[in-house]
Enzyme design. Structure first.
Site, short mmCIF file in Angstrom:
data_model
loop_
_atom_site.label_atom_id
_atom_site.label_comp_id
_atom_site.label_asym_id
_atom_site.label_seq_id
_atom_site.Cartn_x
_atom_site.Cartn_y
_atom_site.Cartn_z
CG LEU A 23 -14.07 -29.41 45.93
CD1 LEU A 23 -15.10 -30.46 45.52
CD2 LEU A 23 -12.70 -29.80 45.43
CG ASP A 24 -10.82 -23.77 42.66
OD1 ASP A 24 -10.96 -23.06 43.67
OD2 ASP A 24 -9.72 -24.11 42.20
#
Length: 307
Positions: free
Chosen positions: A48-49
């Site tokens: 996940l960024d």
């Protein structure tokens, strides 16, 4: 000089459904949790960024054998896009590269655009993705100002629902296949509406068999550690077989399981006709996963050491 092959950490086995906070990379979150558990082995199941929050399954010990299954799983997100601005990365972390008028975009414009993005579509991955080109992640090349050609990939959008539209912002609920880049989806929708757009909020709500109500925060982990150390924090782990909770099941006798553990395909009465299955003993002990072959036998594919 220490002995080679000595493991540092505990043998922890299971899956933590972490609620990743804002501004933290997936790897940083993983390393922090790994230290909290004192675990010898751990891995995450797809990045996940830092901008993104929400559900990030972390696999410990023997559960790492099932990471790919969770990587390949369908996922759900809540995303907010901002109209009129395009950034280099497709989100608020990137520099502004373009500004567009969005005066003609209304709630109905968004609703009219949605059908074109439902079902199987093609998507060109962002240069700010973790995909690799000649061994280098694309985002590292992008940060050096290098752009390479990326091939469009087929993905599936199962659900795309407009939740809100106000001013220059619109929020969507998305359910999609593996390999979908939500930043690209928002950018492409912006272009289809005759403007540009980027992501300002992104929250993962589901991944495979795991949903938001199963998530554990760093605060809950700290509290468990303080309350009862590793005994208490281990209670927050999901069992390994939760990763394949919705798979068809095959029960094996002790004798059949012995042969399977030695790499042999076995005949099991009343097995499913085809496909991947979860394997367990008659008492419910999870053994791993297998595959139904053309001749009806069950072949081992990924087994737990403890089996």
């Amino acid at each position: 000089m220490g002995r080679r092959g000595n493991k540092k950490g505990r043998d922890v086995n299971g899956i933590l459904v972490l609620n990743k906070p804002l501004g933290v990379t997936s790897n940083a979150a993983l390393q922090r949790v790994k230290r909290m558990f004192g675990a010898a082995k751990a891995g995450h199941t797809g990045s996940l960024d830092p901008l993104a929050t929400g559900l990030l399954p972390l696999c410990f010990g023997e559960a790492t054998k099932f990471s790919q299954i969770l990587l390949d799983a369908n996922k759900s997100y809540l995303v907010t896009g901002k109209l009129g601005v395009q950034t280099a990365s497709g989100d608020t972390d990137g520099e502004v590269v373009k500004r567009c008028s969005f005066d003609d975009v209304t709630r109905q414009t968004v609703l009219d655009t949605i059908p074109a993005f439902l079902g199987e579509i093609e998507q060109v991955p962002s240069m700010y993705s973790a995909l690799k080109h000649e061994g280098q992640p694309l985002y590292k090349l992008a940060r050096q100002g290098i752009e390479v050609e990326r091939k469009a990939r087929k993905i599936s959008i199962f659900k795309l629902e407009l939740l809100s539209f106000e001013g220059d912002e619109f929020s969507l609920a998305v359910r999609c296949s593996k390999g979908t880049y939500i930043r690209n989806l928002v950018e492409d929708m912006g272009a289809a509406m005759g403007t540009c757009a980027h992501v300002i909020k992104l929250h993962r709500t589901d991944s495979g068999p795991y949903s938001s109500d199963m998530m554990v925060s760093f605060e809950a982990l700290d509290e468990a550690l303080e309350k009862g150390g590793h005994v208490e924090i281990d209670r927050l782990l999901k069992p390994i077989d939760s990763s394949v909770a919705d798979w068809p099941s095959v029960e094996l006798s002790e004798t059949t399981a012995y042969y399977l553990n030695n790499g042999q395909s076995v005949q099991v009465p009343n097995s499913p006709v085809a496909g991947m299955v979860k394997l367990s003993l008659e008492d419910g002990t999870f053994l791993g996963i297998g595959e139904i072959l053309d001749d009806g036998k069950v072949a081992p594919r990924r087994l737990l050491k403890t089996s």
